[in-house]
Design a protein around this motif. Structure first.
Motif, PDB file in Angstrom:
ATOM      1  N   UNK A  50       3.373   3.271  15.537  1.00 46.87           N
ATOM      2  CA  UNK A  50       3.516   4.263  14.468  1.00 46.87           C
ATOM      3  C   UNK A  50       2.181   4.508  13.790  1.00 46.87           C
ATOM      4  N   UNK A  51       1.516   3.438  13.384  1.00 48.23           N
ATOM      5  CA  UNK A  51       0.267   3.631  12.646  1.00 48.23           C
ATOM      6  C   UNK A  51      -0.844   4.144  13.557  1.00 48.23           C
ATOM      7  N   UNK A  52      -0.810   3.744  14.835  1.00 49.17           N
ATOM      8  CA  UNK A  52      -1.795   4.280  15.755  1.00 49.17           C
ATOM      9  C   UNK A  52      -1.621   5.773  15.943  1.00 49.17           C
ATOM     10  N   UNK A  54      -0.358   7.733  13.835  1.00 50.03           N
ATOM     11  CA  UNK A  54      -0.803   8.373  12.591  1.00 50.03           C
ATOM     12  C   UNK A  54      -2.316   8.598  12.625  1.00 50.03           C
ATOM     13  N   UNK A  55      -3.049   7.566  13.057  1.00 49.49           N
ATOM     14  CA  UNK A  55      -4.505   7.676  13.091  1.00 49.49           C
ATOM     15  C   UNK A  55      -4.944   8.794  14.031  1.00 49.49           C
ATOM     16  N   UNK A  58      -4.335  12.266  12.686  1.00 51.02           N
ATOM     17  CA  UNK A  58      -5.356  12.617  11.706  1.00 51.02           C
ATOM     18  C   UNK A  58      -6.615  13.106  12.425  1.00 51.02           C
TER      19      UNK A  58
ATOM     20  N   UNK B 216      -1.281  11.600   0.694  1.00 50.44           N
ATOM     21  CA  UNK B 216      -1.611  11.669   2.115  1.00 50.44           C
ATOM     22  C   UNK B 216      -2.701  10.672   2.491  1.00 50.44           C
ATOM     23  N   UNK B 219      -1.562   7.092   2.391  1.00 47.11           N
ATOM     24  CA  UNK B 219      -0.832   6.720   3.607  1.00 47.11           C
ATOM     25  C   UNK B 219      -1.798   6.398   4.751  1.00 47.11           C
ATOM     26  N   UNK B 220      -2.885   7.165   4.818  1.00 50.49           N
ATOM     27  CA  UNK B 220      -3.881   6.897   5.866  1.00 50.49           C
ATOM     28  C   UNK B 220      -4.515   5.522   5.681  1.00 50.49           C
ATOM     29  N   UNK B 223      -2.026   2.942   6.686  1.00 42.69           N
ATOM     30  CA  UNK B 223      -1.921   2.828   8.140  1.00 42.69           C
ATOM     31  C   UNK B 223      -3.075   2.015   8.707  1.00 42.69           C
ATOM     32  N   UNK B 284       4.405   5.482   6.335  1.00 45.04           N
ATOM     33  CA  UNK B 284       3.472   6.351   7.061  1.00 45.04           C
ATOM     34  C   UNK B 284       4.217   7.398   7.870  1.00 45.04           C
TER      35      UNK B 284
END
Lengths: 150, 323
Positions: A50-52, A54-55, A58, B216, B219-220, B223, B284
């Motif tokens: 999930x967090x990957x 997200x990165x 971005x 936003x 959240x980054x 993460x 996230x």
């Protein structure tokens, strides 16, 4: 085929998400039933993906914004390649052995058109594109994201 | 093509894996968790002035090279460590060592490593790997690039290899020493950004991120913290599980039930870290449950801090009695 690495690239099915590891072997310390730790392959925990994700979303957002800016003629194509390779002017300057302010100037289209070939060659080598791509301002996907490179 | 006779064991974390592999190659059989523990690899630091991709550095392990340096300090182990300014010189030196059939450890930047999974190719410069053979020119060019990656934590072509390792090693005094050094880092650091204090500091800052940075960006940042904690190479739970594995192994070696208890307590702390990560991931993803919120995560982190403080206080006491 490459050998000199610490991790082999064998293809293995992953329970959680194939996308992250892209076939790289993963090892983790996981408890077994009696609470004793064992080195276990193929264990990947869900929130990591999930967090990957997200990165990378971005980064993708930034790349699209950079592409639009270049196409609008507000910055040079160097800006696109810099963003696409997750760099900032400082990092570009370090890799190409130039002062930072020069890199800043090269982000301006008008100045970029007058950059000497030697400098362009440095940029091209770093981003693994041809000199021509830079000169004509072709916006290619970054080399880390394509398969047919290196 | 050149390939050394090198038995490679897959590992969970790069540096401890490299250390264990190099030692095993020299005839000293040691597990990865053991190398991690003896090397004092566990750590916590929240260092917002170092930026990785524009996000503050959160680290759950000691700085790259710490484990190896600790292990090189063991009597009987001889390690050669070199840094370079010149790329050709660095590659020539590597060839030289390989020609003498010595497996070599390198610090590299993952962005330039072609074998690395695409999704993990960030500008992160503290990845260790063992080279035990070479083939193909293309690959070597990438490797040269990776060894001279720039940016935060630049490797500067660092390479290291063992010239000597004892065949037998009395582990007990070294693991006590390793535990002591970790306890010192976690409990007694004068800097508020390091150790248990660092966890609390991060908790405090994290609670303010939504106001300071906007939702936003907060959240980054969040993460990023989770990524550092759970990324491949941490063994999960920000290295806490790996350290617990080391404690378990030590408990067997030393015949010491107290260490077994500490391992269980540290596992609980690791589980709390995971709880935090799971909550953060839900936020996230914008699929938070009603109880998920920044204050709840702050509470969770503070709980982690309290649990670790207790574990390491206990470990410190134990180590004092056994040194």
């Amino acid at each position: 085929m490459q050998h000199p690495t610490s991790d082999s690239t064998e293809k293995i099915p992953l329970p959680a998400d194939q996308g992250i590891t892209n076939g790289l072997k993963v090892m983790s310390y996981v408890r077994n039933d009696s609470g004793k730790y064992e080195l276990t392959p193929d264990f990947l925990w869900q929130p990591v993906s999930v967090v990957n994700h997200q990165a990378w979303e971005e980064i993708a957002k930034k790349i699209t914004a950079a592409r639009n800016k270049v196409e609008a003629g507000r910055v040079s194509c160097l800006h696109y390649y810099m963003i696409a390779n997750q760099m900032d002017p400082g990092l570009v300057a370090q890799y190409t052995g130039q002062p930072r302010w020069k890199v800043w100037l090269h982000l301006v289209p008008f100045i970029f058109n007058r950059v000497p070939a030697d400098t362009l060659r440095k940029y091209a080598a770093m981003y693994k594109i041809s000199l021509d791509d830079l000169r004509t301002g072709r916006l290619l996907a970054p080399f880390t994201m394509t398969n047919n490179q290196e | 093509m050149l390939l050394l006779d090198f038995l490679h064991t897959q590992s969970a974390h790069c540096e401890s894996g490299v250390a264990a592999n190099l030692l095993t190659h020299h005839g000293l059989n040691i597990s990865e968790a053991m190398a991690f523990g003896i090397g004092g690899g566990l750590f916590f630091g929240y260092l917002p002035f170092i930026r990785i991709n524009g996000l503050p550095l959160v680290t759950y392990r000691a700085a790259a090279g710490h484990i190896l340096r600790q292990i090189a300090g063991i009597p009987g182990v001889c390690m050669v460590e070199k840094k370079f300014r010149n790329r050709d010189e660095a590659m020539a030196e590597l060839d030289h060592a390989l020609a003498a059939s010595i497996p070599v450890g390198l610090q590299t930047g993952v962005f330039w490593l072609p074998y690395f999974p695409k999704a993990l190719r960030f500008h992160f410069n503290a990845h260790n790997l063992v080279v035990y053979g070479k083939e193909g020119n293309e690959y070597l060019i990438s490797l040269a690039r990776a060894r001279f990656a720039s940016g935060a934590l630049a490797p500067k072509g660092k390479m290291y290899y063992l010239t000597q390792a004892p065949a037998e090693l009395e582990l007990a005094p070294h693991l006590v020493r390793g535990i002591q050094s970790v306890c010192k880092m976690m409990l007694a650091s004068p800097f508020p950004l390091i150790g248990v204090k660092g966890i609390r500091f991060l908790a405090k800052r994290l609670g303010r991120w939504p106001q300071r940075l906007g939702r936003e960006k907060a959240d980054l940042h969040l993460g990023h913290v989770v990524r550092m904690q759970e990324e491949i190479g941490t063994g999960g739970g920000g290295f806490r599980f790996m350290y617990a594995a080391f404690l378990q192994e030590s408990a067997t070696i030393m015949q010491e039930p107290r260490l077994q208890e500490c391992a269980a307590a540290l596992t609980a702390a690791g589980d709390t870290w995971r709880e935090f990560a799971a909550m953060a991931a839900r936020i996230c993803k914008k699929r938070g449950r009603p109880e998920d919120s920044y204050p709840a995560m702050v509470a969770c982190l503070n709980r982690c801090g309290a649990m670790e403080e207790k574990v390491f206080a206990e470990l410190r006491q134990w180590a004092r009695q056994h040194s």
